[in-house]
Design a protein around this motif. Structure first.
Motif, PDB file in Angstrom:
ATOM      1  N   THR A 203      -9.478  38.130  -9.207  1.00  0.00           N
ATOM      2  CA  THR A 203      -9.760  37.858  -7.809  1.00  0.00           C
ATOM      3  C   THR A 203     -10.025  39.080  -6.954  1.00  0.00           C
ATOM      4  OG1 THR A 203      -7.399  37.887  -7.342  1.00  0.00           O
ATOM      5  CG2 THR A 203      -8.394  35.742  -7.776  1.00  0.00           C
TER       6      THR A 203
ATOM      7  N   GLN B 284      -1.611  38.779  -2.487  1.00  0.00           N
ATOM      8  CA  GLN B 284      -2.037  38.068  -3.703  1.00  0.00           C
ATOM      9  C   GLN B 284      -1.072  38.281  -4.847  1.00  0.00           C
ATOM     10  OE1 GLN B 284      -6.161  37.952  -4.939  1.00  0.00           O
ATOM     11  NE2 GLN B 284      -6.727  39.007  -3.063  1.00  0.00           N
TER      12      GLN B 284
ATOM     13  N   MET C   1      -2.366  50.356 -19.596  1.00  0.00           N
ATOM     14  CA  MET C   1      -3.002  49.561 -18.548  1.00  0.00           C
ATOM     15  C   MET C   1      -3.774  48.398 -19.158  1.00  0.00           C
ATOM     16  SD  MET C   1      -2.382  50.381 -15.462  1.00  0.00           S
ATOM     17  CE  MET C   1      -2.451  51.508 -14.096  1.00  0.00           C
TER      18      MET C   1
ATOM     19  N   ARG D 144      -3.202  44.296 -18.866  1.00  0.00           N
ATOM     20  CA  ARG D 144      -4.237  43.404 -18.394  1.00  0.00           C
ATOM     21  C   ARG D 144      -4.452  42.259 -19.369  1.00  0.00           C
ATOM     22  NH1 ARG D 144     -10.330  44.097 -16.201  1.00  0.00           N
ATOM     23  NH2 ARG D 144     -10.745  41.894 -16.394  1.00  0.00           N
TER      24      ARG D 144
ATOM     25  N   PHE E  25      -1.712  39.822 -19.225  1.00  0.00           N
ATOM     26  CA  PHE E  25      -1.830  39.026 -18.008  1.00  0.00           C
ATOM     27  C   PHE E  25      -2.905  37.963 -18.186  1.00  0.00           C
ATOM     28  CE2 PHE E  25      -0.815  38.579 -13.582  1.00  0.00           C
ATOM     29  CZ  PHE E  25      -1.920  37.922 -13.080  1.00  0.00           C
TER      30      PHE E  25
ATOM     31  N   VAL F 118      -2.596  33.882 -18.081  1.00  0.00           N
ATOM     32  CA  VAL F 118      -3.360  32.999 -17.207  1.00  0.00           C
ATOM     33  C   VAL F 118      -4.010  31.890 -18.024  1.00  0.00           C
ATOM     34  CG1 VAL F 118      -5.409  32.881 -15.751  1.00  0.00           C
ATOM     35  CG2 VAL F 118      -3.767  34.729 -15.439  1.00  0.00           C
TER      36      VAL F 118
ATOM     37  N   ASP G 294      -5.966  35.076   1.685  1.00  0.00           N
ATOM     38  CA  ASP G 294      -5.514  35.783   0.477  1.00  0.00           C
ATOM     39  C   ASP G 294      -4.912  34.828  -0.555  1.00  0.00           C
ATOM     40  OD1 ASP G 294      -6.334  38.082   1.715  1.00  0.00           O
ATOM     41  OD2 ASP G 294      -4.322  38.732   2.303  1.00  0.00           O
TER      42      ASP G 294
ATOM     43  N   THR H   1      -7.586  32.929  -2.207  1.00  0.00           N
ATOM     44  CA  THR H   1      -8.211  33.772  -3.225  1.00  0.00           C
ATOM     45  C   THR H   1      -7.358  33.782  -4.492  1.00  0.00           C
ATOM     46  OG1 THR H   1      -9.133  35.177  -1.499  1.00  0.00           O
ATOM     47  CG2 THR H   1      -9.076  36.088  -3.712  1.00  0.00           C
ATOM     48  N   ARG H   2      -6.046  33.868  -4.291  1.00  0.00           N
ATOM     49  CA  ARG H   2      -5.144  33.860  -5.440  1.00  0.00           C
ATOM     50  C   ARG H   2      -5.208  32.526  -6.176  1.00  0.00           C
ATOM     51  NH1 ARG H   2      -0.655  36.083  -7.826  1.00  0.00           N
ATOM     52  NH2 ARG H   2       0.625  34.480  -8.809  1.00  0.00           N
TER      53      ARG H   2
END
Lengths: 324, 305
Positions: A28, A290, B1, B5, B8, B12, B74, B77-78
């Protein structure tokens, strides 16, 4: 040398913040829609902060911008209540902003009161006037013309694809316009260079024959009008006006200019650097919301980041001084 | 990093695939969290949300209504499942539109009605006014002079006055001798007291005023001060307010002229808001745009509770 170091530290910090959110919010954060949102969210702060840059270029500042923004909103609302057409009401607010700014300028430049004291006093005056004009109430609903509140909800359409349309918000356009005008005046004209000269050394500027009082006085007109524009933008966005709604803008605007100053070569306030400072604060609010960081923790973090950025900048200057 | 990601991202994906099993995410956004009423709503909401296994994010913008719009954008958007607001919806219309465009339901927690708010959960102002107005009418045996304190410029209070008008109008022997709109710029107590002193002076004979009905507690407290200062507390003038704020509760518990008020169930509003969000998330089409949570008449019998 230290200037470059300090500047790169500032830029590295900003890039780090962007990278952090990009990684934490992969789906996002780096989307056009989100950045259009951010641009709109920071538009009011941007207008106040870039005009604040004008007085800070002289080494002054203006504490009255937040209450002027509130006053401007309720003045327009009061004019709407009297049945004024929208352009006349907006014009009245801008005139109030101009007069308030010039009044600040007179107090600082002609009477010779310290900016901190003079604008602290007018902060209270403007705030009191806002309560007087509005009778302490929030003006909302049918009393606010829908054409006025629709302005903040629309913009230039960017796409005609599926889903909610992408628009470049009107508020963003206003902020860009104001920033452009201030950039030209402050950084591309003799007038602007003279303001910076004042900030560098007032006595030298006076000896060089610059009209110091007139320059100083005129600079405050920018913060007055800028605050009035921001107040109208805010009133349009919330489709209402109350006597305190712009008050929060003052501290964040000054913080944005300070953040921006960590990015410039000589540590002086510059329009685009200020915009970068505004953007950092906006991105922090957007990204941390967020990421569901608690609102109070968010506030602490934002304050801490300002301290770190400005602190690094001060340390840089300190070591430069020691060396010379 | 990169590892973070990908973890994550897969989280999701898993959440997306498992669908209903994933915790629902609800954002509660208000500029007024530091106000006592709002805190009780949010406490009630969070308690119920925990039972429902939701992920709740409470955002307080510290009085900044414009920032409520930004934070709605916001959380849209999330991609939260639902948004609860506790602010006048007319002031955050820009954010409500963003949520509507994204198909995310917005529920009002004592927020006011708006076409873009699926449903608003609040107390019934009409019913609260009816409770105290009939209390007054019954207490004075359906006859006597009544002084009303109302405030028609503010819609939630205006509805209270309308109901009291109707109830007193239905008793042929009750006469409303004054319908006062106090100046509220200093909180409402002082000016109500001054206005009540004038009414008392104009009606000097004992029993000339049977009752004072106030649309909220401050004028009731002002009227109480005026009656006590005029030395007419023993006449048995009945005073009622609405909202049952702490000062009013104390006055009612004292057993003096101020006899009754109505308490809103703030925690109940929070709980019912959570239950209502649950119904919407379950796909139910709500018929009502406003859901009322019962209120409670406060008298000397229960004022100390």
């Amino acid at each position: 040398m230290t200037g470059a170091l300090r500047r790169s530290a500032g830029i590295v910090g900003m890039v780090a913040i962007l990278l952090f959110f990009t990684v934490s919010l992969p789906d996002t954060f780096l989307t056009l829609r989100n950045w259009l949102n951010i641009s709109q969210q920071i538009s009011m702060l941007a207008v106040v902060a870039v005009t604040m840059t004008v007085v800070m270029a002289m080494g002054d500042f203006d504490l009255s911008v937040g209450s002027m923004a509130s006053l401007s909103g309720v003045v327009a609302a009061a004019a709407f209540l009297q049945g004024w057409p929208i352009p006349a009401a907006l014009g009245l607010s801008l005139v109030v902003g101009l007069m308030g700014g010039v009044f600040n300028g007179v107090m600082v430049a002609l009477v010779g009161i310290l900016p901190f004291v003079a604008t602290l006093a007018t902060l209270t005056v403007f705030s009191g006037l806002a309560f007087l004009v509005s009778d302490g109430r929030t003006v909302f609903g049918r009393d606010i013309p829908s054409a006025f509140s629709d302005f903040a909800r629309s913009g230039l359409p960017l796409s005609s694809g599926e889903g909610p349309a992408l628009v470049l918000p009107n508020l963003t356009l206003v902020a860009l316009g104001v920033a452009l005008v201030v950039w030209v005046v402050l950084e591309q004209t003799t007038y602007g260079r003279r303001l910076y000269a004042l900030g560098g050394n007032t006595e030298a500027a006076r000896l060089a024959g610059l009209p110091v009082q007139a320059l100083r006085l005129s600079a405050y007109a920018f913060t007055g009008v800028g605050a009035a524009i921001a107040g109208l933008m805010y009133a349009s966005r919330v489709a209402s006006a109350n006597p305190t709604q712009g008050d929060g803008l003052m501290l964040t605007a000054i913080a944005s200019v300070f953040l921006g100053m960590t990015l410039t070569r000589d540590g002086s306030p510059r329009v685009f650097a200020t915009l970068a400072g505004v953007l950092v604060l906006g991105v922090l609010d957007n990204g941390l919301t967020q990421m569901r960081v608690d609102s109070y923790v968010r506030e602490v973090l934002v304050g801490a980041i300002i301290l770190v950025a400005v602190g690094m900048s001060a340390l840089g200057r300190g070591s430069a001084l020691r060396r010379s | 990093m990169m590892a973070t990601r990908s973890i994550f991202t897969s989280a999701v994906l898993v959440a997306g695939l498992s669908g209903a099993a994933a915790a629902q995410e609800v954002a509660v956004i208000t500029p007024y969290l530091s106000q006592p009423g709002t805190q009780f709503y949010v406490d009630g909401f969070e308690a119920r949300a925990e039972e429902l296994g939701w992920d709740v994010n409470v955002v307080d913008t510290a009085g900044d209504v414009g920032a409520v719009i930004s934070r709605i954008e916001d959380v849209v958007t999330r991609g939260v499942d639902a948004i609860v607001i506790s602010v006048d919806p007319a002031q955050v219309g820009a954010g409500l539109q963003t949520a509507a465009d994204a198909g995310i339901p917005v529920v009002g927690m004592d927020a006011g009605s708006d076409p873009l708010v699926a449903v608003n959960i609040t107390s019934n102002g009409y019913a609260m006014a009816a409770e105290t107005a009939v209390y007054v009418a019954n207490r004075i045996g359906g006859e006597g002079n009544v002084v009303m304190f109302t405030f028609d410029p503010f819609p939630p209070v205006q509805v209270r006055g309308v109901v009291a008008d109707a109830i007193f109008g239905n008793f042929p022997d009750i006469e409303v001798i004054d319908r006062i709109t106090p100046d509220v710029s200093d909180g409402g107590i002082a000016d109500s007291r001054a206005q009540m002193e004038a009414v008392l002076a104009a009606n000097p004979e004992p029993g000339g005023i049977a009752a004072v009905w106030a649309a909220w507690d401050q004028p009731a407290l002002g009227a109480l001060q005026a009656i006590e200062a005029a030395g007419r507390a023993e006449e048995g003038i009945v005073i009622t307010g609405i909202d049952a704020n702490p000062q009013a509760r104390d006055a009612i518990a004292d057993g003096g002229n101020f006899e009754a008020s109505v308490a809103q169930d703030f925690e109940g509003i929070g709980q019912t808001t959570a239950d209502t969000v649950a119904r919407i998330l379950a796909g139910e089409e709500l018929r009502q745009r406003v859901i009322y949570v019962p209120t409670e008449l406060v008298t000397a019998a229960n004022a100390a509770d």
